[in-house]
Scaffold this motif. Structure first.
Motif, mmCIF file in Angstrom:
data_model
loop_
_atom_site.group_PDB
_atom_site.id
_atom_site.type_symbol
_atom_site.label_atom_id
_atom_site.label_comp_id
_atom_site.label_asym_id
_atom_site.label_seq_id
_atom_site.Cartn_x
_atom_site.Cartn_y
_atom_site.Cartn_z
ATOM 1 N N UNK A 477 24.373 -33.283 29.052
ATOM 2 C CA UNK A 477 24.680 -33.678 30.426
ATOM 3 C C UNK A 477 25.352 -32.531 31.187
ATOM 4 N N UNK A 478 26.018 -31.643 30.415
ATOM 5 C CA UNK A 478 26.633 -30.468 31.034
ATOM 6 C C UNK A 478 25.623 -29.325 31.200
ATOM 7 N N UNK A 479 24.379 -29.571 30.826
ATOM 8 C CA UNK A 479 23.325 -28.580 31.033
ATOM 9 C C UNK A 479 23.052 -27.677 29.867
ATOM 10 N N UNK A 480 23.539 -28.032 28.678
ATOM 11 C CA UNK A 480 23.346 -27.176 27.510
ATOM 12 C C UNK A 480 22.161 -27.666 26.677
ATOM 13 N N UNK A 481 21.619 -26.766 25.872
ATOM 14 C CA UNK A 481 20.598 -27.110 24.888
ATOM 15 C C UNK A 481 21.271 -27.172 23.521
ATOM 16 N N UNK A 482 21.015 -28.240 22.778
ATOM 17 C CA UNK A 482 21.673 -28.465 21.496
ATOM 18 C C UNK A 482 20.618 -28.477 20.393
ATOM 19 N N UNK A 483 20.839 -27.662 19.346
ATOM 20 C CA UNK A 483 19.896 -27.570 18.235
ATOM 21 C C UNK A 483 20.634 -27.770 16.923
ATOM 22 N N UNK A 484 20.046 -28.593 16.056
ATOM 23 C CA UNK A 484 20.616 -28.809 14.729
ATOM 24 C C UNK A 484 19.903 -27.899 13.737
ATOM 25 N N UNK A 485 20.694 -27.072 13.017
ATOM 26 C CA UNK A 485 20.168 -26.139 12.027
ATOM 27 C C UNK A 485 20.568 -26.646 10.641
ATOM 28 N N UNK A 486 19.729 -27.445 9.996
ATOM 29 C CA UNK A 486 20.128 -28.112 8.753
ATOM 30 C C UNK A 486 20.420 -27.167 7.597
ATOM 31 N N UNK A 487 19.702 -26.054 7.494
ATOM 32 C CA UNK A 487 19.933 -25.137 6.385
ATOM 33 C C UNK A 487 21.312 -24.494 6.437
ATOM 34 N N UNK A 488 21.884 -24.417 7.633
ATOM 35 C CA UNK A 488 23.221 -23.847 7.806
ATOM 36 C C UNK A 488 24.274 -24.922 8.030
ATOM 37 N N UNK A 489 23.837 -26.168 8.198
ATOM 38 C CA UNK A 489 24.729 -27.252 8.607
ATOM 39 C C UNK A 489 25.533 -26.819 9.845
ATOM 40 N N UNK A 490 24.803 -26.382 10.838
ATOM 41 C CA UNK A 490 25.420 -25.888 12.057
ATOM 42 C C UNK A 490 24.741 -26.486 13.279
ATOM 43 N N UNK A 491 25.558 -26.827 14.279
ATOM 44 C CA UNK A 491 25.057 -27.279 15.566
ATOM 45 C C UNK A 491 25.139 -26.103 16.535
ATOM 46 N N UNK A 492 23.990 -25.634 17.001
ATOM 47 C CA UNK A 492 23.942 -24.482 17.900
ATOM 48 C C UNK A 492 23.767 -24.967 19.343
ATOM 49 N N UNK A 493 24.736 -24.609 20.175
ATOM 50 C CA UNK A 493 24.687 -24.973 21.596
ATOM 51 C C UNK A 493 24.385 -23.707 22.391
ATOM 52 N N UNK A 494 23.421 -23.805 23.274
ATOM 53 C CA UNK A 494 23.061 -22.676 24.126
ATOM 54 C C UNK A 494 23.246 -23.103 25.562
ATOM 55 N N UNK A 495 24.018 -22.284 26.315
ATOM 56 C CA UNK A 495 24.296 -22.608 27.720
ATOM 57 C C UNK A 495 24.223 -21.339 28.550
#
Length: 496
Positions: A477-495
């Motif tokens: 809602x704040x305009x970011x793209x959210x990607x789940x990277x399961x091999x790293x157990x990391x949530x990557x946010x790109x804004x």
């Protein structure tokens, strides 16, 4: 925390961290966990994560990277063999990290006043006494003892006085003792060819078990020496375990023996009844490791199962029944009141007392009588940079939640919380972009965007006074793209 040490590990000279790594190697190769303990873990990328009173789920300590082993007593060792102390302050989520001087390549840390360290060469070091107490960030060599492979601490007393004592196992199988107040080392009588120490019992290479008293009669000075006696009913024993009240042994047929205290009465007034004669427990077989956890005997068997039976009774009968807790388990770490298990698929599970979030499950329920999953150690990055969190990501119904004041402020939003209305607000007023105002009512679970209701699957919630909001929903809602990277157990946010 007590650890079971097998004859094999002693013979090979493995450290606790090496055993943990070996156990992790037997799990699913997709697991990101390199090693773990009862309140912390190390991921394969060398990051270090903790949970407990201030962090109800695994939370990364960003100041610690390149960690290779957990030494216990809130100490870790890095790849360069430097040792670091981490501490959490009461009623605060802040974690402080300090370098520890004087020790490296550590095999074991033991005790508190003073704290002792053994390095891989068998040298012993002691924490330094200052006007403020014991300085755990500085150690100095202990003279008069060397070639040490293990050390145990216990308290000894008579009718008038008491003292803290240590027993040291040397590589030649002899056992030596000293008090905490002196560095005069004397051999423990009748102990040679010893392969394992646990509190006040010792296991010899021939499978016999020996012990020495904690309580002495009289009022005079305590003797400077110890003398061990054989426990006659035990033979062909391959490993032992002991806490302050009770003892366990596993024999060559993988059978489990118990002796020591059982517990009756209430928690605020327990009554301990001692049973000096070991009892063979026939209700569980093929036992690999065993511990006393809270008021239960926990047995880990060779077929990957974990069983439990209570010692809250007048006595433990030989045919006492054991309850199955978990299957497909590859390793177990035990605390005084809880255990953490790793399964074949690499996941961690906890069982036992949880009043201080010991199980890393994301709640503060006093006790979990059935195993619950430890939350995954999930990291969050914003435009490629790691975002430190005061408390880690909590996953509920496959949706990730983060603390209110964590990620969103770094995304350029203003965050506020009204205690009276239980409403959190996330707003952004940036030139050239539409104004955004997200209101979250934690009490009702409703969410509005610029006063328009939003439909969503899972409600926000609070844990120990901390508000948790859905990460993907608010980030997008704040305009970011959210990607789940399961091999790293990391949530990557790109804004942008």
């Amino acid at each position: 925390m007590k650890k079971t040490i097998t004859l094999l590990s002693l013979a090979l000279g493995l450290t606790v961290s090496a055993q943990a790594s070996a156990a992790a190697a037997n799990t699913n190769t997709a697991s990101t966990i390199a090693s773990y303990g009862t309140d912390s873990l190390v991921k394969t990328d060398g990051t270090f994560w903790i949970w407990g009173p201030q962090q109800p789920v695994p939370t990364q300590v960003p100041e610690l990277s390149g960690v290779t082993s957990m030494l216990g007593n809130k100490m870790v060792e890095k790849q360069d063999h430097t040792v670091w102390l981490w501490e959490t302050k009461v009623l605060s989520k802040a974690v402080t990290v300090k370098p520890v001087s004087g020790i490296s390549n550590v095999a074991k840390i033991e005790g508190y006043g003073p704290m002792l360290a053994i390095d891989a060469d068998g040298n012993v070091f002691s924490s330094v006494k200052t006007n403020e107490g014991w300085d755990l960030t500085h150690f100095e060599p202990v003279k008069g003892i060397d070639h040490v492979t293990d050390v145990e601490s216990f308290y000894r007393s008579n009718d008038k006085t008491g003292e803290g004592r240590r027993v040291f196992l040397k590589s030649d199988g002899t056992v030596w003792t000293s008090s905490d107040s002196t560095q005069n080392f004397t051999p423990v009588k009748n102990l040679d060819n010893v392969v394992q120490l646990e509190d006040t019992i010792a296991l010899k290479k021939d499978g016999t078990v020996w012990t020495w008293p904690k309580t002495l009669k009289g009022t005079g000075p305590l003797p400077s020496t110890l003398s061990a006696t054989k426990i006659q009913s035990l033979s062909h024993i391959k490993s032992i375990w002991q806490n302050q009240q009770s003892s366990l042994a596993i024999d060559g047929q993988s059978r489990l023996w118990f002796w020591g205290a059982t517990v009756t009465g209430y928690s605020d007034g327990p009554v301990y009844t001692d049973h000096a004669k070991p009892v063979l427990l026939t209700g569980v077989k093929n036992v690999k490791e065993a511990y006393i956890v809270e008021n239960s005997i926990v047995a880990f068997t060779g077929d990957g199962k974990v069983y439990e039976t209570s010692i809250q009774r007048n006595q433990v009968p030989s045919n006492v029944s054991f309850k199955l807790l978990a299957s497909d388990v590859v390793s177990v770490k035990n605390g005084d009141r809880h255990i953490i298990m790793q399964k074949k698929d690499g996941t961690l599970w906890g069982w036992g007392v949880n009043k201080a979030a010991e199980l890393g499950h994301g709640d503060y329920e006093f006790m979990h009588n059935t195993p619950v999953p430890v939350q995954k150690p999930i990291s969050v990055s914003l435009n490629g940079e790691n975002v430190p969190l005061g408390s880690g990501v909590i996953t509920r119904n496959e949706q990730n939640f983060v603390p209110l004041r964590s990620v969103f402020e770094k995304m350029g939003a203003e965050v506020s919380y009204d205690e009276k209305s239980k409403t959190a607000k996330v707003t952004r007023n940036e030139a050239g972009k539409p104004a955004i105002s997200i209101a979250v009512n934690v009490k009702t679970g409703s969410i509005t965007l610029n006063d328009n209701p939003i439909r969503f699957d899972n409600k926000p919630f609070t844990v120990d006074g901390t508000v948790y909001l859905p990460l993907r929903l608010i980030s997008e809602k704040l305009g970011a793209a959210v990607t789940w990277l399961p091999n790293e157990e990391r949530i990557a946010i790109r804004m942008d």
